[in-house]
Write an enzyme that holds these catalytic residues in place. Structure first.
Site, PDB file in Angstrom:
ATOM      1  N   SER A   1       0.881  -1.122  -0.120  1.00 54.38           N
ATOM      2  CA  SER A   1      -0.136   0.084  -0.062  1.00 54.38           C
ATOM      3  C   SER A   1       0.743   1.370   0.081  1.00 54.38           C
ATOM      4  CB  SER A   1      -0.970  -0.066   1.220  1.00 54.38           C
ATOM      5  OG  SER A   1      -0.435  -0.457   2.362  1.00 54.38           O
TER       6      SER A   1
ATOM      7  N   HIS B   1      -5.565  -3.578  -2.435  1.00 50.67           N
ATOM      8  CA  HIS B   1      -5.109  -2.518  -3.536  1.00 50.67           C
ATOM      9  C   HIS B   1      -5.268  -3.183  -4.687  1.00 50.67           C
ATOM     10  CE1 HIS B   1      -4.422   0.772  -1.041  1.00 50.67           C
ATOM     11  NE2 HIS B   1      -3.618  -0.154  -0.259  1.00 50.67           N
TER      12      HIS B   1
ATOM     13  N   LYS C   1     -11.943  -0.066  -1.942  1.00 53.73           N
ATOM     14  CA  LYS C   1     -11.124   0.834  -2.703  1.00 53.73           C
ATOM     15  C   LYS C   1     -11.647   0.739  -4.067  1.00 53.73           C
ATOM     16  CE  LYS C   1      -7.791   0.801   0.771  1.00 53.73           C
ATOM     17  NZ  LYS C   1      -6.823  -0.090   1.753  1.00 53.73           N
TER      18      LYS C   1
HETATM   19  C1  LIG Z   1      -6.910  -0.188   3.196  1.00 57.18           C
HETATM   20  C2  LIG Z   1      -6.606  -1.560   3.386  1.00 57.18           C
HETATM   21  C3  LIG Z   1      -7.085  -2.345   4.289  1.00 57.18           C
HETATM   22  C4  LIG Z   1      -8.332  -2.111   5.169  1.00 57.18           C
HETATM   23  O1  LIG Z   1      -9.419  -1.859   4.324  1.00 57.18           O
HETATM   24  P1  LIG Z   1     -10.614  -1.033   4.890  1.00 57.18           P
HETATM   25  O2  LIG Z   1     -11.837  -1.590   4.040  1.00 57.18           O
HETATM   26  O3  LIG Z   1     -10.290   0.438   4.345  1.00 57.18           O
HETATM   27  O4  LIG Z   1     -10.706  -1.191   6.391  1.00 57.18           O
HETATM   28  C5  LIG Z   1      -6.473  -3.492   4.579  1.00 57.18           C
HETATM   29  N1  LIG Z   1      -5.188  -3.948   4.110  1.00 57.18           N
HETATM   30  C6  LIG Z   1      -4.662  -3.142   3.082  1.00 57.18           C
HETATM   31  C7  LIG Z   1      -3.277  -3.677   2.372  1.00 57.18           C
HETATM   32  C8  LIG Z   1      -5.331  -1.772   2.927  1.00 57.18           C
HETATM   33  O5  LIG Z   1      -4.712  -1.406   1.917  1.00 57.18           O
END
Ligand SMILES: *Cc1c(COP(=O)(O)O)cnc(C)c1O
Length: 394
Positions: A180, A208, A239
């Site tokens: 990320s 992602h 996302k």
């Molecule tokens: C954003 C993210 C999460 C958390 O997801 P949310 O739905 O925003 O709580 C978990 N793992 C990774 C790698 C992320 O980028």
């Protein structure tokens, strides 16, 4: 009264690590953000396909509210399980080509809930050093033995696996697929071979990569052709899918186990009907139409080429997440402020989110950016970094 609160906050400010939220005023167009009444090109969004504002998805969310109300009203095992939740989970399992799937109210909670259910104090988790905070928190909460391996360094992973070869408890390797903060991709085929050799479970976090990687946008597992070879696939609906919530996909047994044992699933209200409806529609849209994903990758390659030509260091990025390496935290903040003044919205990412000395401007490209947006971004980055003396010696 709480002098330590003030002291710690003061220290953060002095170290250039102060964090503050900005108010985003609506979602006018997916690639813009309005802050302090100024529209800016938004380079901080995880709305990779622009689906958060998609008319059909908004409509699906509204319809779900009209039918089921705003709240699931109870945990899934009590009264909070609607037909919509079941449909969404079936859809996710089809999308991921697994037997079953389960949704959580967020990806963060999915990681906490999955890891704490699967491992405990007698077990070992091998975790990439750059894994997402929610994975680390899950491991800490599980009280399993956390062994971190250097980022994407499988020789190091094997050293750790060899050392613990005779361990009697469970062993699990966990990795982000698209990282990320760096935008590089885990070496999944090699990780799977090691997992086989040393008898470990494998869990991947596709937050992602879902909707982004692979011909059908199913994630890194599809990209590497590893369907059926990963024990636990988690990801987020928040996302690229433009909704909210987390999911896990895997065997029927795994999902039954989580329904029975995963505290972050059992002891929380079910995903809101609106978000279940939105995510369901998003999955339908990306199945029918890959043009948004194609546009995203077109934008990514266009931008990568231009920004590298302009002399910037983008680390190991291979995807829509592109770090512009700065190093010093204060400089990164100043960089981001100057970009803001020029109508480009970015945030500086600093320790502890990234390792010490690796502060950066982390940007994410989306399908909604236009070529002229991206061109402007490169021009402004160049101008601002000249002002800050950032490209000197490169
Ligand atoms: C954003 C993210 C999460 C958390 O997801 P949310 O739905 O925003 O709580 C978990 N793992 C990774 C790698 C992320 O980028």
């Amino acid at each position: 009264m709480y002098s330590w609160l003030e002291e710690e906050l003061e220290q953060r400010k002095k170290a250039g690590l102060w964090r503050q939220m900005k108010i985003a005023e609506g979602l006018p167009t997916p690639d813009k953000i309005i802050i302090d009444q100024r529209p800016m090109i938004n380079l901080c969004s995880n709305n990779y396909l622009g689906l958060a504002g998609h008319p059909e998805i908004k409509k699906a969310a509204a319809e779900a509210i009209m039918r089921w109300g705003c709240s699931a009203t109870a945990s899934r095992l009590m009264a909070g399980n609607t037909e919509l939740h079941q449909k969404l989970e079936t859809k996710i399992s089809e999308f991921k080509e697994t037997e079953a799937a389960l949704v959580y109210p967020s990806g963060y909670m999915a990681n906490l809930g999955i890891i704490t259910a699967l491992v405990g104090p007698d077990d070992i988790v091998y975790s990439d050093r750059l894994n997402h905070a929610s994975i680390i928190d899950g491991i800490i909460l599980s009280r399993a033995d956390l062994r971190r391996y250097r980022h994407n360094d499988l020789e190091h992973l094997e050293v750790l696996l060899k050392k613990t070869e005779d361990h009697r408890g469970r062993k699990m390797i966990v990795t982000d697929t698209i990282f990320s903060m760096d935008g590089d991709v885990a070496l999944l085929p090699e990780i799977i071979s090691l997992a086989r050799k040393y008898d470990c479970l494998v869990m991947v976090d596709e937050a992602h990569a879902t909707g982004v990687l692979g011909v059908k946008g199913r994630g890194a597992v599809e990209y590497f052709g590893l369907e059926g070879k990963i024990d636990v696939q988690m990801g987020t609906l928040s996302k690229a899918l433009g909704a909210q919530g987390g999911y896990v996909a895997g065997s029927k047994q795994l999902i039954d186990f989580l329904v029975n044992k995963s505290r972050a699933f059992i002891y929380t209200t079910g995903l809101s009907p609106a978000m279940a409806g939105a995510a369901l529609k998003a999955l339908e849209i990306i199945k029918q139409d890959t043009s948004l994903k194609d546009k995203l990758w077109q934008n990514v390659s266009y931008f990568r080429q231009k920004i590298v030509e302009a002399g910037f260091d983008i680390g190991q990025s291979q995807t829509q997440i592109i770090p512009i390496m700065v190093g010093n935290s204060e400089k990164a903040v100043e960089f981001s402020q100057l970009l803001c003044e020029e109508g480009i919205f970015t945030r500086a990412v600093r320790p502890p989110t990234v390792p010490e000395g690796q502060a950066r401007i982390r940007i994410s490209i989306t399908a909604s950016h236009t070529e002229s947006d991206l061109e402007k971004v490169v021009q402004v980055f160049t101008k601002v970094s000249q002002k800050l003396g950032l490209l000197e010696g490169r």
